[in-house]
Structures are given as structure tokens and as C-alpha cells.
Design an enzyme around this catalytic site. Structure first.
Site, PDB file in Angstrom:
ATOM      1  CG  LEU A  85      26.902  16.920  35.194  1.00  0.00           C
ATOM      2  CD1 LEU A  85      25.690  17.826  35.259  1.00  0.00           C
ATOM      3  CD2 LEU A  85      26.671  15.745  34.252  1.00  0.00           C
ATOM      4  N   PRO A  86      30.945  17.744  33.268  1.00  0.00           N
ATOM      5  CG  PRO A  86      31.381  16.534  31.339  1.00  0.00           C
ATOM      6  CD  PRO A  86      30.275  16.878  32.285  1.00  0.00           C
ATOM      7  CB  THR A 116      35.436  22.059  38.393  1.00  0.00           C
ATOM      8  OG1 THR A 116      35.834  21.166  39.434  1.00  0.00           O
ATOM      9  CG2 THR A 116      36.285  23.318  38.478  1.00  0.00           C
ATOM     10  CE  LYS A 191      39.004  20.929  41.327  1.00  0.00           C
ATOM     11  NZ  LYS A 191      37.929  20.103  40.804  1.00  0.00           N
ATOM     12  CE  LYS A 266      35.985  22.446  33.590  1.00  0.00           C
ATOM     13  NZ  LYS A 266      35.090  21.693  34.495  1.00  0.00           N
TER      14      LYS A 266
END
Length: 316
Positions: A85-86, A116, A191, A266
Site C-alpha cells: 500500500l502507498p 514502505t 528500506k 513520501k
């Protein structure tokens, strides 16, 4: 803590000869998730999928996946479920809403979040999952859309060793490298550090190629020199931001697809927040965040993050 009261049920896929889960849930079928889900199917796992984008769901049901009516429906009768998911809020909503994953996952279900997000969010979800007797790992990925399509992603996994081993057979259907990074949240830490470095290296690559072109040097000649010299990096060799140097990258496709500017901004924001909490100094990471925010402000949020080359050229 591992709450499994009985071993996970595997079947042997006749097509591949490998162990397969009897049923897998997948939530989030965007540029990355859609390819990941498709590779799960290719490896013989039975799959049920959910996404708010009906076309994305249809693309998977056409090749053998079942359709879920909600996140809860995608997880209620599975042994393992993945989410891709975003943002923080999307993940929190999918896990915690009335029809979310934690509302219907059976005791002993393994949940893998490959989004992430902030490491603290992953750690919070793990605590909520533990209360319900559900297992949780964070498993963000590296490699981009091409690696997601080819099944060669790198998974950075945070969670107990037991849960890592349980997740590994499924992750191997989508990735070529599965790394246990430590406790829950450490996959996200790995990440964010990787993506911050990627952003910095892409900006540096774009600057160098823009300068070379402004001074009259053919960018293909520069690419040949850089990629056999000390300036060589992933951004120059495998994901070059200059159109025409590489065929199968977003820069040669009008910067469509790939890893969007908004997503890179983001991730840089998450790294910035984490650095503040850890009292770590990240001057280049902070500057990269500002640059990608500026690209968004000029209206190019949906372009691939290699669009920074055009931004430096003054192209809108």
C-alpha cells in the site's frame, strides 16, 4: 512471539514441484503489487485479491485469482496475507478499519506488509496483531517495477526468526533475495536508508548528465565513461534518467510507470522523520526531500522519480 498452534498447510504444486500455500490473500494491486500478486499465481499458490481499483482486480481474476469484497474478506480464510500500500494511513486503515485485516484474520495467520512506511507503524501493528494471536512481519522491497515483474525483488524483512522462515517460501515466489534484518520495523529502516541513498544518487546522476549535455558531451558517451569508472551506480547503469540511453526504463517512456515522484518524496519524508527521532544528521537526504517536493509543486508528482533530470533542465 509465534502464535502458531499447528503447522501451516502446504500443498505441492504439480507445475513447479514446490511447496505452495493452500490460499494466500493480497491487498494492494498497484504498479508493484499487481506484478507481485501475478508472480504468486505463477508459482502455483491459490490467491484472493482486493484493491479499490476494480480494473487492477480484474487483471488478476482473469489469470486465476479470486476476488475479495473487502480487506477482511481477503484474509478470513487464508494462511498468509500480504499488503502492498502507498502510505502509513493506507496501511493503518486496511489493518484496523471495521472490515480490516485484524478484524477477521484467524489465530495463527501470518500477515506480511510490504508497504514502505514508518518503522513505528509496523511495530504498532505487530503489537496489535499479537493481541489477536496473529503473526506479523514487515517486508518492504527494493528493485522497482521491473524487478517486481521479473520476480527478482529484494525483500527486507523485520520480525521473529520463526515468522521470517514462515514468510520466506512465499517471498521467494516474488524475489531473488530475502534478507532478515532483525525485529519488526528493521525491514522498514533498511528500506528508508536505501531509498534515501537512491534519491541522492539519482539527483547526482541527473546533475552530472545535465552538466555534460550543457557542455556539449553526448550523454551516451558520458554513460559509457561513467559506467566503467568510479561514478558508476545503479541510477546511471540500470535506471539512467536520460531518455534514449536505456530502452526499458521510465526515462525512455516519458517517465511513465516506475517509482513515482510522490512516492519518493513520501519515503524521504519518512526518512526525515526517523532521522529527527534518532537525532541523526542527513543533510543530503533533507535536500533531496526538498527537491522532490519542488517537483511535485510544479505538477509532476506522477512522473517516475528519474524525472529529476528534466527538473534540473528546467523542463515541465
Amino acid at each position: 512471539m509465534n502464535f502458531f498452534t499447528s503447522p501451516m498447510k502446504f500443498i505441492v504444486c504439480i507445475a513447479t514441484g514446490k511447496r505452495c500455500f493452500s490460499r494466500v490473500g493480497f491487498i494492494g494491486l498497484g504498479n508493484m503489487g499487481g506484478h507481485m500478486a501475478r508472480n504468486i499465481l505463477k508459482q502455483g499458490h491459490k490467491l484472493i485479491v482486493f484493491d479499490v481499483n476494480e480494473l487492477a482486480v480484474s487483471n488478476l481474476t482473469e489469470v486465476g485469482a479470486d476476488r475479495a469484497s473487502s480487506p477482511a474478506d481477503a484474509v478470513k480464510d487464508v494462511e498468509v496475507a500480504m499488503s502492498m500500500l502507498p502510505s502509513n494511513q493506507h496501511v493503518l486503515d486496511v489493518y484496523n478499519i471495521k472490515n480490516g485485516l485484524l478484524s477477521s484474520a484467524k489465530r495463527g495467520t501470518l500477515l506480511i506488509d510490504s508497504s514502505t512506511i514508518d518503522p513505528f507503524v509496523s511495530q504498532t501493528l505487530a503489537k496489535e496483531a499479537e493481541k489477536s494471536g496473529v503473526n506479523f512481519v514487515d517486508g518492504p522491497v527494493s528493485g522497482g517495477v521491473n524487478a517486481a515483474k521479473d520476480g527478482t525483488l529484494t525483500f527486507m524483512v523485520g520480525g521473529s526468526k520463526e515468522n521470517f522462515q514462515l514468510a520466506k517460501p512465499l517471498l521467494e515466489s516474488m524475489g531473488s533475495r530475502i534478507v532478515h534484518c532483525g525485529d519488526v520495523g528493521m525491514g522498514q529502516v533498511a528500506k528508508l536508508c536505501n531509498n534515501m541513498l537512491l534519491a541522492v544518487s539519482m539527483i547526482g546522476t541527473a546533475e552530472a548528465f545535465n552538466l555534460g549535455q550543457k557542455l556539449g558531451l553526448d550523454p551516451k558517451v558520458l554513460a559509457d565513461i561513467v559506467n566503467s569508472s568510479s561514478g558508476r551506480c545503479w541510477s546511471s547503469e540500470l535506471y539512467n534518467p536520460v531518455p534514449g540511453i536505456l530502452d526499458n526504463v521510465p526515462s525512455s517512456k516519458n517517465y511513465e510507470g516506475g517509482f513515482g515522484v510522490s512516492l519518493m518524496a513520501k519515503d524521504l519524508g519518512l526518512a526525515q522523520s526517523a532521522a529527527v527521532n534518532a537525532e541523526a544528521t542527513i543533510p543530503l537526504g533533507s535536500l533531496a526531500h526538498q527537491i522532490y517536493r519542488a517537483i511535485i509543486a510544479q505538477g509532476s508528482a506522477k512522473k517516475d522519480f528519474s524525472f529529476v533530470y528534466q527538473f534540473l533542465k528546467g523542463t515541465r
